[in-house]
Design a protein around this motif. Structure first.
Motif, short mmCIF file in Angstrom:
data_model
loop_
_atom_site.label_atom_id
_atom_site.label_comp_id
_atom_site.label_asym_id
_atom_site.label_seq_id
_atom_site.Cartn_x
_atom_site.Cartn_y
_atom_site.Cartn_z
N GLU A 170 -25.36 53.52 12.48
CA GLU A 170 -26.45 53.51 11.52
C GLU A 170 -27.30 54.76 11.70
OE1 GLU A 170 -27.71 52.90 8.61
OE2 GLU A 170 -27.60 50.72 8.92
N LEU A 171 -27.91 55.23 10.62
CA LEU A 171 -28.82 56.36 10.68
C LEU A 171 -30.23 55.85 10.99
CD1 LEU A 171 -27.66 58.32 7.48
CD2 LEU A 171 -26.99 58.75 9.85
N ASN A 172 -30.86 56.40 12.01
CA ASN A 172 -32.22 55.98 12.30
C ASN A 172 -33.20 56.65 11.34
OD1 ASN A 172 -32.67 58.60 13.26
ND2 ASN A 172 -32.42 58.02 15.40
N GLY A 173 -34.46 56.23 11.40
CA GLY A 173 -35.46 56.73 10.46
C GLY A 173 -35.62 58.24 10.47
N PRO A 174 -35.80 58.89 11.64
CA PRO A 174 -35.93 60.34 11.64
C PRO A 174 -34.71 61.06 11.08
CG PRO A 174 -36.76 59.42 13.69
CD PRO A 174 -36.12 58.29 12.95
N ARG A 175 -33.50 60.53 11.33
CA ARG A 175 -32.30 61.17 10.81
C ARG A 175 -32.23 61.04 9.29
NH1 ARG A 175 -29.21 65.29 10.40
NH2 ARG A 175 -27.01 64.85 10.00
N ARG A 176 -32.60 59.88 8.75
CA ARG A 176 -32.63 59.72 7.30
C ARG A 176 -33.61 60.70 6.67
NH1 ARG A 176 -32.94 54.17 8.74
NH2 ARG A 176 -35.08 54.02 7.98
N TRP A 177 -34.78 60.83 7.27
CA TRP A 177 -35.79 61.74 6.75
C TRP A 177 -35.30 63.19 6.82
CZ3 TRP A 177 -39.49 62.36 3.59
CH2 TRP A 177 -40.46 63.36 3.74
N GLU A 178 -34.64 63.53 7.90
CA GLU A 178 -34.10 64.88 8.07
C GLU A 178 -33.08 65.21 6.98
OE1 GLU A 178 -31.16 67.18 11.24
OE2 GLU A 178 -32.40 65.52 11.94
N LEU A 179 -32.18 64.28 6.71
CA LEU A 179 -31.19 64.51 5.65
C LEU A 179 -31.85 64.64 4.29
CD1 LEU A 179 -28.35 62.02 6.70
CD2 LEU A 179 -28.15 64.51 6.58
N TYR A 180 -32.81 63.78 4.01
CA TYR A 180 -33.48 63.83 2.72
C TYR A 180 -34.23 65.16 2.55
CZ TYR A 180 -36.58 62.62 -1.12
OH TYR A 180 -37.26 62.62 -2.31
N ARG A 181 -34.96 65.57 3.57
CA ARG A 181 -35.72 66.82 3.49
C ARG A 181 -34.82 68.02 3.34
NH1 ARG A 181 -40.21 68.25 2.15
NH2 ARG A 181 -40.44 69.79 3.81
N ALA A 182 -33.60 67.93 3.88
CA ALA A 182 -32.65 69.04 3.78
C ALA A 182 -31.91 69.06 2.44
CB ALA A 182 -31.64 68.97 4.93
N GLY A 183 -32.25 68.14 1.56
CA GLY A 183 -31.59 68.09 0.26
C GLY A 183 -30.26 67.37 0.28
N ASN A 184 -30.02 66.56 1.32
CA ASN A 184 -28.74 65.85 1.46
C ASN A 184 -28.88 64.37 1.12
OD1 ASN A 184 -27.29 68.12 2.29
ND2 ASN A 184 -27.89 67.84 4.43
N ALA A 185 -29.61 64.08 0.04
CA ALA A 185 -29.77 62.68 -0.36
C ALA A 185 -28.43 62.05 -0.71
CB ALA A 185 -30.73 62.58 -1.55
N ASP A 186 -27.49 62.87 -1.23
CA ASP A 186 -26.17 62.34 -1.54
C ASP A 186 -25.47 61.82 -0.29
OD1 ASP A 186 -26.39 62.78 -4.24
OD2 ASP A 186 -25.37 64.73 -4.20
#
Length: 252
Positions: A170-186
């Motif tokens: 599972e992706l933890n909260g900071p990792r999810r935020w990191e991906l989103y901020r990097a434009g990797n919402a997909d």
């Protein structure tokens, strides 16, 4: 079989809500706002777990099994303005299908976040999420398997792999935020729908070992999901299917 919807969601810090509640200056960047609330959580609880009302849902996905058919459902809300429409669409599907909700650990995050976001956004809840709902409206599989001891719950990906099924961490909260901020919402959405599919396979297996599904029905449901996923054009499914060892192990 009763219709079922095995689901999973991904969230990030709700930056506008955090700004509003903590009266943070609008000139403070999104990353700093999120870091503020994460640091606050770590100081208060020693974890990165953000309170339910400070989450924003960016992806929701599920496997709908209904009338002998299997369907993948996945939604993505890249912008904050898309969240209400995404959740309204998903709640309408739940209402129309009248499906039993299946999750891995939904009582600890998914359902409380959905209820908080529906209240904040003014979205009408389907029967399965309303107060006073029947006990079988939602099945949190990890709670059943751990005997209600949430602190001892097994990670979804680990148990799936032990059963010969595809599974990932599972992706933890900071990792999810990191991906989103990097434009990797997909990437968040792709991970999310794979988690929903793994949860569905584990639920089918649990129903089979308990005798709620015959071996033939269990096999038919698995094959239906395999066929749906094999028909998906996205390349991220290829590796997921390659990890599916359960079929060979059972001699299907």
């Amino acid at each position: 079989m009763r219709p079922t919807l095995s689901f999973h969601l991904q969230t990030i810090p709700n930056v506008p809500a955090i700004r509003q509640l903590y009266e943070l200056d609008g000139e403070i960047g999104e990353a700093d706002v999120a870091d503020f609330v994460l640091q606050r959580c770590r100081a208060q609880s020693g974890t990165d777990f953000i309170p339910f009302h400070l989450h924003r849902v960016v992806a929701i996905a599920g496997v709908l099994q209904q009338d002998g058919h299997t369907r993948l459902v996945q939604r993505l809300a890249v912008d904050a303005g898309d969240e209400a429409a995404m959740l309204a669409d998903w709640l309408a599907l739940l209402r129309d299908s009248r499906a039993q909700l299946i999750s891995w650990d939904g009582s600890r995050l998914d359902l409380p976040v959905l209820l908080h976001r529906a209240l904040a956004l003014g979205l009408q809840l389907p029967e399965q999420l309303r107060a006073g709902r029947t006990p079988d409206a939602h099945c949190a599989l990890s709670e059943i398997l751990s005997g209600g001891h949430a602190e001892l719950a097994t990670p979804l990906g680990e148990l799936a792999r032990l059963c010969g099924l595809p599974g990932e961490a599972e992706l933890n909260g900071p990792r999810r935020w990191e991906l989103y901020r990097a434009g990797n919402a997909d990437a968040l959405a792709e991970h999310n729908v794979r988690q929903a599919a793994s949860c569905h396979l584990l639920w089918l297996r649990q129903q089979w070992v308990e005798g709620a599904l015959t071996p033939a029905t269990h096999q038919a449901c698995r094959q239906s999901l395999r066929a749906v996923i094999a028909a998906q054009p996205e390349p991220h499914w290829r590796g997921w299917l390659a990890e599916w060892r359960e079929e060979a192990a059972q001699g299907d």
